[in-house]
Design a protein around this motif. Structure first.
Motif, PDB file in Angstrom:
ATOM      1  N   HIS A  78       0.820  -1.208   0.000  1.00 41.02           N
ATOM      2  CA  HIS A  78       0.000   0.000   0.000  1.00 41.02           C
ATOM      3  C   HIS A  78       0.854   1.258   0.000  1.00 41.02           C
ATOM      4  O   HIS A  78       0.534   2.234  -0.696  1.00 41.02           O
ATOM      5  N   LEU A  82       0.718   4.145  -2.876  1.00 43.32           N
ATOM      6  CA  LEU A  82       0.448   5.534  -2.491  1.00 43.32           C
ATOM      7  C   LEU A  82       1.618   6.446  -2.852  1.00 43.32           C
ATOM      8  O   LEU A  82       1.420   7.608  -3.218  1.00 43.32           O
ATOM      9  N   THR A  85       1.302   7.260  -6.455  1.00 46.19           N
ATOM     10  CA  THR A  85       0.144   8.128  -6.715  1.00 46.19           C
ATOM     11  C   THR A  85       0.368   9.547  -6.253  1.00 46.19           C
ATOM     12  O   THR A  85       0.074  10.506  -6.987  1.00 46.19           O
ATOM     13  N   PRO A 119      -6.252  11.115  -6.955  1.00 39.71           N
ATOM     14  CA  PRO A 119      -6.047   9.736  -6.514  1.00 39.71           C
ATOM     15  C   PRO A 119      -6.275   8.712  -7.619  1.00 39.71           C
ATOM     16  O   PRO A 119      -6.687   9.058  -8.732  1.00 39.71           O
ATOM     17  N   SER A 120      -6.015   7.463  -7.282  1.00 39.53           N
ATOM     18  CA  SER A 120      -6.186   6.361  -8.232  1.00 39.53           C
ATOM     19  C   SER A 120      -7.664   6.024  -8.397  1.00 39.53           C
ATOM     20  O   SER A 120      -8.506   6.378  -7.560  1.00 39.53           O
ATOM     21  N   SER A 142      -5.853  -0.763  -1.518  1.00 45.01           N
ATOM     22  CA  SER A 142      -5.002   0.354  -1.944  1.00 45.01           C
ATOM     23  C   SER A 142      -5.783   1.396  -2.736  1.00 45.01           C
ATOM     24  O   SER A 142      -5.631   2.598  -2.518  1.00 45.01           O
ATOM     25  N   SER A 146      -6.461   5.118  -1.504  1.00 48.42           N
ATOM     26  CA  SER A 146      -6.031   6.230  -2.342  1.00 48.42           C
ATOM     27  C   SER A 146      -7.139   7.265  -2.472  1.00 48.42           C
ATOM     28  O   SER A 146      -6.895   8.472  -2.382  1.00 48.42           O
ATOM     29  N   ASN A 147      -8.373   6.802  -2.687  1.00 50.17           N
ATOM     30  CA  ASN A 147      -9.489   7.736  -2.832  1.00 50.17           C
ATOM     31  C   ASN A 147      -9.823   8.424  -1.522  1.00 50.17           C
ATOM     32  O   ASN A 147     -10.143   9.616  -1.507  1.00 50.17           O
ATOM     33  N   GLY A 150      -7.038  10.780  -0.849  1.00 46.17           N
ATOM     34  CA  GLY A 150      -7.011  11.800  -1.886  1.00 46.17           C
ATOM     35  C   GLY A 150      -7.941  12.957  -1.617  1.00 46.17           C
ATOM     36  O   GLY A 150      -7.689  14.086  -2.079  1.00 46.17           O
ATOM     37  N   CYS A 278      -2.824  -0.032  -9.969  1.00 52.09           N
ATOM     38  CA  CYS A 278      -3.309   0.975  -9.018  1.00 52.09           C
ATOM     39  C   CYS A 278      -2.424   2.218  -9.018  1.00 52.09           C
ATOM     40  O   CYS A 278      -2.915   3.329  -8.816  1.00 52.09           O
TER      41      CYS A 278
END
Length: 335
Positions: A78, A82, A85, A119-120, A142, A146-147, A150, A278
């Motif tokens: 993770h 991240l 990203t 984010p992803s 992950s 991310s969201n 984000g 991702c």
């Protein structure tokens, strides 16, 4: 006659240019021909605010907190995703500035930099990881993390890395709007999940329709504003082609880096695939609503255009790559 129809149907289902992308293109065309004006534009602005809040409420009802906690055990995976990203992508976006800004202009470069900060994706990252026979549970956690992160990290990165020249206004008020319009509904969705989560799980089409419908609406409103302000007269075909080429190169470079680095770090094949899909994706579903809030009253149409182009390119390339990985995995299993 039935055979050609079946072949056409199968090709359409496999085609990366799905109905959603066509709907987005349709929204752009309608905005160019019939932009929202006057009272209609004001009403639509409020509709977008409500729609975005409802969308992130639905996002909050999707993720079970237990799934996130269980998945956090694979912390190396993770953190790597991240880092790609929210660290590597932004650095790349800054690095290409001196090269691409003279070619595409200030606003389109701002859009390229902004797409590097969002984010992803969730759905497509997980779907491609599954097709490629990668670490699906890791991708779920992950992409979701991310969201969630984000919602806070993207506005902060925008404040830190993007200038506030011209009509673009990024300040504490914009960040508060993001928190109130996106993070708060998400938290409420998490709280309400035990009661409403099962309903939306049984009626997944509602969430999908809200997801895609909100994006199409945001695209229409953003491009309508661009038409009203006459900003499209300053963009020529050469700039659009340049943005497409830059987006293609960006996707290819990140696909190579997100494969090479995890292999050097001795991740398993399944983890490498999850990191690759991702760590290279950028969310249109999250990025567009954020841009609408952060760049409200500005040339938001130009700023979101690179993200829309990048999104389509990443779907095409990742779809091909995931299918190839899946075939390789199936061949290895048979042998």
């Amino acid at each position: 006659m039935a055979v050609p129809l079946r072949v056409a149907h199968d090709w359409f289902n496999r085609s990366p240019v799905d109905g959603f992308i066509l709907a987005i293109l349709g929204a752009v065309i309608v905005a160019a021909l019939l932009p929202a004006k006057g009272d209609a534009a004001e009403v639509l602005d409020w509709v977008v605010v409500v729609a975005i809040a409802a969308l992130f409420f639905l996002y909050g009802t999707r993720l079970h907190p237990r799934e996130a906690l269980d998945g956090l055990k694979h912390w190396r995976l993770h953190l790597t995703i991240l880092a790609f990203t929210f660290v590597v992508f932004p650095l790349v976006g800054l690095a290409i500035g001196p090269l691409v800004e003279p070619i595409v202009g200030d606003d389109l470069y701002a859009g390229l930099l902004f797409l590097c900060l969002v984010p992803s994706t969730v759905q497509s990252s997980i779907a491609f990881t599954s097709i490629a026979r990668g670490n699906v549970p890791g991708a779920i956690v992950s992409a979701s993390a991310s969201n969630i992160l984000g919602v806070v990290l993207t506005p902060l990165l925008v404040v830190l890395l993007m200038t506030t020249d011209g009509d673009v206004t990024i300040d504490g008020t914009s960040v508060l709007k993001i928190l109130g319009q996106i993070l708060l509904p998400f938290i409420v969705g998490q709280i309400a999940r035990p009661w409403v989560g099962p309903f939306f799980a049984r009626h997944a089409k509602i969430t999908k329709l809200a997801d895609r419908g909100t994006i199409v609406l945001v695209v229409y409103v953003a491009f309508s504003e661009g038409v009203r302000e006459g900003i499209w007269s300053i963009v020529d075909a050469g700039q659009l082609v340049a943005v497409a080429v830059i987006s293609l190169i960006l996707v290819l470079v990140m696909l190579l880096v997100t494969r090479w680095v995890p292999q050097r770090l001795e991740f398993s094949r399944e983890d490498v695939i999850a990191i690759q899909f991702c760590g290279t994706k950028k969310s249109l579903a999250t990025g567009l609503p954020m841009a609408t809030v952060l760049f409200a009253g500005s040339t938001v149409g130009l700023i979101v255009l690179p993200l829309m182009i990048f999104h389509q390119i990443q779907l095409i390339l990742c779809s091909w790559l995931a299918t190839r990985y899946g075939r390789e995995a199936d061949a290895a299993t048979v042998s």
